[in-house]
Design a protein around this motif. Structure first.
Motif, PDB file in Angstrom:
ATOM      1  N   ALA A   1     -36.365 -16.930  45.855  1.00 28.44           N
ATOM      2  CA  ALA A   1     -36.634 -17.283  47.247  1.00 28.44           C
ATOM      3  C   ALA A   1     -37.958 -16.673  47.709  1.00 28.44           C
ATOM      4  O   ALA A   1     -38.751 -17.328  48.392  1.00 28.44           O
ATOM      5  CB  ALA A   1     -35.490 -16.820  48.139  1.00 28.44           C
TER       6      ALA A   1
ATOM      7  N   GLY B   1     -40.375 -19.701  46.722  1.00 26.97           N
ATOM      8  CA  GLY B   1     -40.058 -20.437  47.931  1.00 26.97           C
ATOM      9  C   GLY B   1     -38.735 -21.178  47.871  1.00 26.97           C
ATOM     10  O   GLY B   1     -38.538 -22.159  48.586  1.00 26.97           O
ATOM     11  N   LEU B   2     -37.829 -20.728  47.032  1.00 30.35           N
ATOM     12  CA  LEU B   2     -36.516 -21.362  46.929  1.00 30.35           C
ATOM     13  C   LEU B   2     -35.758 -21.150  48.241  1.00 30.35           C
ATOM     14  O   LEU B   2     -35.681 -20.034  48.740  1.00 30.35           O
ATOM     15  CB  LEU B   2     -35.726 -20.742  45.767  1.00 30.35           C
ATOM     16  CG  LEU B   2     -34.398 -21.389  45.416  1.00 30.35           C
ATOM     17  CD1 LEU B   2     -34.631 -22.745  44.786  1.00 30.35           C
ATOM     18  CD2 LEU B   2     -33.621 -20.509  44.457  1.00 30.35           C
ATOM     19  N   PRO B   3     -35.213 -22.221  48.823  1.00 27.81           N
ATOM     20  CA  PRO B   3     -34.471 -22.054  50.082  1.00 27.81           C
ATOM     21  C   PRO B   3     -33.259 -21.140  49.896  1.00 27.81           C
ATOM     22  O   PRO B   3     -32.616 -21.136  48.848  1.00 27.81           O
ATOM     23  CB  PRO B   3     -34.026 -23.470  50.426  1.00 27.81           C
ATOM     24  CG  PRO B   3     -34.875 -24.374  49.614  1.00 27.81           C
ATOM     25  CD  PRO B   3     -35.282 -23.612  48.405  1.00 27.81           C
ATOM     26  N   VAL B   4     -32.947 -20.386  50.932  1.00 33.25           N
ATOM     27  CA  VAL B   4     -31.831 -19.442  50.876  1.00 33.25           C
ATOM     28  C   VAL B   4     -30.507 -20.174  50.656  1.00 33.25           C
ATOM     29  O   VAL B   4     -29.602 -19.642  50.030  1.00 33.25           O
ATOM     30  CB  VAL B   4     -31.801 -18.579  52.159  1.00 33.25           C
ATOM     31  CG1 VAL B   4     -30.611 -17.645  52.163  1.00 33.25           C
ATOM     32  CG2 VAL B   4     -33.085 -17.788  52.280  1.00 33.25           C
ATOM     33  N   TRP B   5     -30.408 -21.420  51.132  1.00 32.29           N
ATOM     34  CA  TRP B   5     -29.165 -22.173  50.946  1.00 32.29           C
ATOM     35  C   TRP B   5     -28.903 -22.484  49.471  1.00 32.29           C
ATOM     36  O   TRP B   5     -27.808 -22.930  49.112  1.00 32.29           O
ATOM     37  CB  TRP B   5     -29.162 -23.459  51.777  1.00 32.29           C
ATOM     38  CG  TRP B   5     -30.229 -24.453  51.420  1.00 32.29           C
ATOM     39  CD1 TRP B   5     -31.447 -24.573  52.000  1.00 32.29           C
ATOM     40  CD2 TRP B   5     -30.164 -25.453  50.409  1.00 32.29           C
ATOM     41  NE1 TRP B   5     -32.163 -25.587  51.415  1.00 32.29           N
ATOM     42  CE2 TRP B   5     -31.388 -26.151  50.421  1.00 32.29           C
ATOM     43  CE3 TRP B   5     -29.209 -25.835  49.483  1.00 32.29           C
ATOM     44  CZ2 TRP B   5     -31.676 -27.193  49.563  1.00 32.29           C
ATOM     45  CZ3 TRP B   5     -29.494 -26.889  48.617  1.00 32.29           C
ATOM     46  CH2 TRP B   5     -30.714 -27.558  48.663  1.00 32.29           C
ATOM     47  N   MET B   6     -29.885 -22.217  48.601  1.00 35.22           N
ATOM     48  CA  MET B   6     -29.708 -22.462  47.167  1.00 35.22           C
ATOM     49  C   MET B   6     -28.992 -21.311  46.459  1.00 35.22           C
ATOM     50  O   MET B   6     -28.616 -21.440  45.302  1.00 35.22           O
ATOM     51  CB  MET B   6     -31.075 -22.689  46.500  1.00 35.22           C
ATOM     52  CG  MET B   6     -31.709 -24.016  46.841  1.00 35.22           C
ATOM     53  SD  MET B   6     -30.718 -25.419  46.297  1.00 35.22           S
ATOM     54  CE  MET B   6     -30.720 -25.185  44.547  1.00 35.22           C
TER      55      MET B   6
ATOM     56  N   SER C   1     -38.594 -31.267  42.780  1.00 36.35           N
ATOM     57  CA  SER C   1     -38.699 -30.003  43.503  1.00 36.35           C
ATOM     58  C   SER C   1     -37.693 -29.015  42.913  1.00 36.35           C
ATOM     59  O   SER C   1     -36.694 -29.419  42.314  1.00 36.35           O
ATOM     60  CB  SER C   1     -38.432 -30.218  44.992  1.00 36.35           C
ATOM     61  OG  SER C   1     -37.084 -30.581  45.195  1.00 36.35           O
TER      62      SER C   1
ATOM     63  N   PRO D   1     -35.392 -27.057  44.345  1.00 36.96           N
ATOM     64  CA  PRO D   1     -33.999 -27.192  44.792  1.00 36.96           C
ATOM     65  C   PRO D   1     -33.269 -28.369  44.144  1.00 36.96           C
ATOM     66  O   PRO D   1     -32.124 -28.236  43.721  1.00 36.96           O
ATOM     67  CB  PRO D   1     -34.121 -27.391  46.302  1.00 36.96           C
ATOM     68  CG  PRO D   1     -35.412 -26.772  46.666  1.00 36.96           C
ATOM     69  CD  PRO D   1     -36.307 -27.009  45.494  1.00 36.96           C
TER      70      PRO D   1
ATOM     71  N   SER E   1     -32.635 -27.504  40.540  1.00 39.18           N
ATOM     72  CA  SER E   1     -31.561 -26.506  40.438  1.00 39.18           C
ATOM     73  C   SER E   1     -30.195 -27.151  40.601  1.00 39.18           C
ATOM     74  O   SER E   1     -29.246 -26.803  39.892  1.00 39.18           O
ATOM     75  CB  SER E   1     -31.746 -25.416  41.486  1.00 39.18           C
ATOM     76  OG  SER E   1     -32.944 -24.735  41.284  1.00 39.18           O
TER      77      SER E   1
END
Length: 156
Positions: free
Chosen positions: A39, A43-48, A120, A122, A125
């Motif tokens: 994150a 820049g991985l979103p926290v929701w991931m 992307s 996310p 992933s």
């Protein structure tokens, strides 16, 4: 396993679940730390973070199923005490090396494919997590089916 009045499949599930508890306890913290680093750096979103935890859980299922498979393939049936059954069992080391090889192979494949595709992080992933979960389910079903057959073949 044959003399315990519980179905073999239930015994195999219990053995797998006890291994999962210990391996998941260690890897969950690692997955959270890795998620936080991803994150911050990528820049991985926290929701991931739950997706990463699910991927880690799927990998744990795969590794523990491989360990159970090796244990069923070459069980150590003759021993004098419990320590001898664990400490002088070479299948444990074989399983560790196999799990390391699978982990390195999966990691290499995942990073190589990420570089090759233009998705992307996310989305990629999520795809990797779904594929790992499907692979874990497939391996779990195979090991359970093999285990029930194998225990029937083992002579005490």
């Amino acid at each position: 396993m044959k003399v315990i009045p519980v179905p073999v499949r239930t015994q195999l599930k219990a053995k797998l679940l006890s291994a999962m508890i210990f391996s998941t306890a260690g890897s969950t913290g690692f997955s959270l730390i890795l998620g936080i680093i991803f994150a911050a750096v990528f820049g991985l979103p926290v929701w991931m973070l739950p997706v990463l935890l699910a991927a880690g859980l799927a990998v744990n299922v795969i590794e523990n199923c491989l360990q159970l498979f090796i244990d069923l393939l070459r069980p150590k049936l003759s021993w004098e005490n419990e320590q001898q059954a664990v400490k002088q069992n070479m299948t444990l080391m074989l399983g560790m090396f196999l799990c390391m090889a699978v982990g390195v192979g999966l990691g290499f494949l995942i990073f190589k494919l990420y570089g090759a595709c233009k998705l992307s992080l996310p989305v990629y992933s999520l795809i990797v997590t779904v594929v790992l979960a499907a692979l874990a389910a497939l391996i779990y079903r195979g090991v359970m089916a093999y285990g029930v057959r194998r225990v029937g073949q083992i002579e005490v």
